[in-house]
Motif scaffolding. Structure first.
Motif, short mmCIF file in Angstrom:
data_model
loop_
_atom_site.label_atom_id
_atom_site.label_comp_id
_atom_site.label_asym_id
_atom_site.label_seq_id
_atom_site.Cartn_x
_atom_site.Cartn_y
_atom_site.Cartn_z
N UNK A 35 -25.30 99.55 169.27
CA UNK A 35 -25.53 98.53 170.30
C UNK A 35 -26.44 97.44 169.74
N UNK A 36 -27.47 97.81 169.02
CA UNK A 36 -28.37 96.81 168.42
C UNK A 36 -27.63 95.95 167.41
N UNK A 37 -26.77 96.57 166.59
CA UNK A 37 -26.02 95.82 165.58
C UNK A 37 -25.03 94.87 166.26
N UNK A 38 -24.36 95.34 167.27
CA UNK A 38 -23.42 94.47 167.98
C UNK A 38 -24.15 93.29 168.63
N UNK A 39 -25.30 93.57 169.23
CA UNK A 39 -26.09 92.53 169.88
C UNK A 39 -26.55 91.49 168.87
N UNK A 40 -27.03 91.95 167.67
CA UNK A 40 -27.47 91.01 166.64
C UNK A 40 -26.30 90.16 166.14
N UNK A 41 -25.13 90.80 166.00
CA UNK A 41 -23.95 90.06 165.53
C UNK A 41 -23.54 89.00 166.55
N UNK A 42 -23.59 89.34 167.81
CA UNK A 42 -23.21 88.37 168.84
C UNK A 42 -24.21 87.23 168.92
#
Length: 146
Positions: A35-42
């Motif tokens: 979730x943190x990685x997806x959030x940073x990517x977005x």
């Protein structure tokens, strides 16, 4: 909630997390990391800036003018229908009044004719009705004298 309550809540959650089984802890950790990685990517992806939509005032003006013309035509028809109905009501009332006047005139004429017939019969008599018994005696005397 104040800051102390929030800290106590986080501390309680951490203690609960340590009590969980290691497989569940690993699964939750992986989920959090994804979730943190997806959030940073977005958050780091480039974004497009969309321009405000351009309003076609010509079409809006034509549409509004068409609505005004339609509403004017409709209201004109409704008003004309209302005026015709009112005129019909006035005409019907005038005709009823005229018929009443004609009926009253006819009754008056009949009364006058009856009165005139009565006057004619009274005038045509040789002797008034009150003196008729005497008139019959006089006619009998005249017939005896001849």
């Amino acid at each position: 909630m104040n800051l102390r309550d929030e800290n106590a809540k986080v501390t309680g959650q951490a203690e609960n997390l340590e009590m969980l089984e290691p497989e569940l802890r690993a699964a939750l950790g992986n989920f959090k990391a994804s979730v943190d990685a997806w959030s940073d990517a977005m958050m780091s992806r480039p974004r497009e800036m969309k321009a405000a939509a351009h309003t076609n005032w010509s079409a809006v003006t034509k549409w509004a003018l068409g609505c005004v013309v339609f509403a004017g035509t409709l209201s004109g028809g409704v008003y004309q229908n209302y005026r015709q109905q009112e005129a019909q009501k006035v005409e019907a009332a005038r005709m009823r009044e005229q018929q009443r006047e004609m009926a009253a005139a006819q009754v008056l004429k009949e009364n006058e004719e009856d009165l005139m017939a009565s006057v004619d019969s009274d005038v045509a008599r040789e002797v008034p009705s009150a003196l008729e018994p005497l008139a019959t005696l006089m006619t009998e005397d005249e017939s005896k004298g001849n």
